[in-house]
Design an enzyme around this catalytic site. Structure first.
Site, mmCIF file in Angstrom:
data_model
loop_
_atom_site.group_PDB
_atom_site.id
_atom_site.type_symbol
_atom_site.label_atom_id
_atom_site.label_comp_id
_atom_site.label_asym_id
_atom_site.label_seq_id
_atom_site.Cartn_x
_atom_site.Cartn_y
_atom_site.Cartn_z
ATOM 1 N N ASP A 1 0.759 -1.237 0.022
ATOM 2 C CA ASP A 1 0.219 -0.024 -0.064
ATOM 3 C C ASP A 1 0.981 1.284 0.038
ATOM 4 O O ASP A 1 1.755 1.431 0.805
ATOM 5 C CB ASP A 1 -0.780 -0.092 1.265
ATOM 6 C CG ASP A 1 -1.921 1.294 1.355
ATOM 7 O OD1 ASP A 1 -1.820 2.110 0.603
ATOM 8 O OD2 ASP A 1 -2.770 0.978 2.418
ATOM 9 N N ILE A 2 0.748 2.241 -1.020
ATOM 10 C CA ILE A 2 1.612 3.254 -1.081
ATOM 11 C C ILE A 2 1.529 4.028 -0.045
ATOM 12 O O ILE A 2 2.449 4.953 0.446
ATOM 13 C CB ILE A 2 1.328 3.882 -2.566
ATOM 14 C CG1 ILE A 2 2.820 4.626 -2.973
ATOM 15 C CG2 ILE A 2 0.077 4.822 -2.578
ATOM 16 C CD1 ILE A 2 2.922 5.015 -4.623
ATOM 17 N N ASP B 1 -5.815 6.852 -5.637
ATOM 18 C CA ASP B 1 -6.323 8.309 -5.036
ATOM 19 C C ASP B 1 -7.314 8.301 -3.801
ATOM 20 O O ASP B 1 -7.073 9.222 -3.035
ATOM 21 C CB ASP B 1 -7.331 8.822 -6.523
ATOM 22 C CG ASP B 1 -7.413 10.159 -6.473
ATOM 23 O OD1 ASP B 1 -6.854 11.061 -5.461
ATOM 24 O OD2 ASP B 1 -8.086 10.796 -7.423
HETATM 25 P P1 ADP Z 1 -5.802 4.790 -12.625
HETATM 26 O O1 ADP Z 1 -7.259 5.576 -12.665
HETATM 27 O O2 ADP Z 1 -4.571 5.553 -13.072
HETATM 28 O O3 ADP Z 1 -5.906 3.474 -13.264
HETATM 29 P P2 ADP Z 1 -6.133 3.324 -10.097
HETATM 30 O O4 ADP Z 1 -6.164 3.905 -8.773
HETATM 31 O O5 ADP Z 1 -7.355 2.760 -10.690
HETATM 32 O O6 ADP Z 1 -5.461 4.464 -11.214
HETATM 33 O O7 ADP Z 1 -5.073 2.152 -10.053
HETATM 34 C C1 ADP Z 1 -3.566 2.503 -10.368
HETATM 35 C C2 ADP Z 1 -2.985 1.194 -9.860
HETATM 36 O O8 ADP Z 1 -3.115 1.584 -8.337
HETATM 37 C C3 ADP Z 1 -3.623 -0.097 -9.920
HETATM 38 O O9 ADP Z 1 -2.542 -1.319 -9.819
HETATM 39 C C4 ADP Z 1 -4.372 -0.290 -8.499
HETATM 40 O O10 ADP Z 1 -4.287 -1.855 -8.088
HETATM 41 C C5 ADP Z 1 -3.294 0.495 -7.506
HETATM 42 N N1 ADP Z 1 -3.593 0.674 -6.417
HETATM 43 C C6 ADP Z 1 -4.950 0.914 -5.528
HETATM 44 N N2 ADP Z 1 -4.684 1.138 -4.402
HETATM 45 C C7 ADP Z 1 -3.389 1.234 -4.066
HETATM 46 C C8 ADP Z 1 -2.667 1.402 -3.038
HETATM 47 N N3 ADP Z 1 -3.248 2.007 -1.919
HETATM 48 N N4 ADP Z 1 -1.454 1.531 -3.137
HETATM 49 C C9 ADP Z 1 -0.489 1.087 -3.969
HETATM 50 N N5 ADP Z 1 -1.187 0.849 -5.254
HETATM 51 C C10 ADP Z 1 -2.802 1.086 -5.233
#
Ligand code: ADP
Length: 168
Positions: A9-10, A33
């Site tokens: 989780d970022i 986001d």
């Molecule tokens: P986009 O609209 O640019 O596709 P998303 O948020 O839907 O953005 O997804 C971008 C990537 O981030 C996906 O691979 C998703 O699984 C990932 N993601 C979602 N939540 C987290 C998080 N808490 N930490 C890191 N990556 C995440």
């Protein structure tokens, strides 16, 4: 420059700058986001709203990046970038590469030493994981940046494996 990949989780990262895969409204969304705004608190949204009132009346264009406070996150800044929606009929790879380049340029302008990227566009925006990873890794490798510690923080196994392959 060191590039590493992590699964997780970022919002839990301790780095100077956390990159958000935002949408052009800058007013929040789902996926990473939503997670960043939830974990970072309302100060991030407040600065995004200021940006909409000042420089980005029409929203942040695809491929560009802008920084705000990181609120309660363990970071100094969130750098918001807008990835392209995947299109099978149109090559938008240059816009996706631009997200990484522009985020690093913003990080450099802030003096950030470390940055964490999610897989921009690889979620709701539908970009196939292998291609998203290849573009991300190539863009970061080609960037001229002073950021020493660059991490890709991947949320699921498929995307993690794709980045592992792209890094070689
Ligand atoms: P986009 O609209 O640019 O596709 P998303 O948020 O839907 O953005 O997804 C971008 C990537 O981030 C996906 O691979 C998703 O699984 C990932 N993601 C979602 N939540 C987290 C998080 N808490 N930490 C890191 N990556 C995440």
């Amino acid at each position: 420059m060191g590039i590493e990949i992590l699964k997780g989780d970022i919002t839990k990262q301790h780095v100077d700058a956390i990159v958000n895969a935002a949408n052009s409204s800058l007013l929040g969304g789902g996926g990473v986001d939503g997670a960043i705004h939830r974990a970072g608190g309302p100060a991030i949204l407040a600065e995004c709203q200021d940006l909409r009132r000042s420089h980005y009346g029409k929203g942040l264009p695809t491929g560009q990046a802008v920084a705000t406070t990181a609120g309660r996150l363990d970071a100094h800044w969130v750098i918001h970038t807008v990835g392209p929606v995947y299109s099978p009929g149109e090559d938008r790879g240059e816009l996706l590469a631009s997200c990484y380049r522009e985020s690093l340029a913003v990080a450099d302008s802030l003096g950030a030493d470390s940055i964490a990227f999610p897989a921009v566009s690889a979620g709701v925006y539908g970009w196939p994981a292998a291609s998203a990873a290849a573009i991300a890794v190539a863009a970061v490798r080609a960037a001229e940046t002073n950021v020493a510690d660059i991490r890709f923080v991947l949320f699921n196994d498929e995307v993690y494996t794709a980045f592992e392959r792209a890094l070689g």
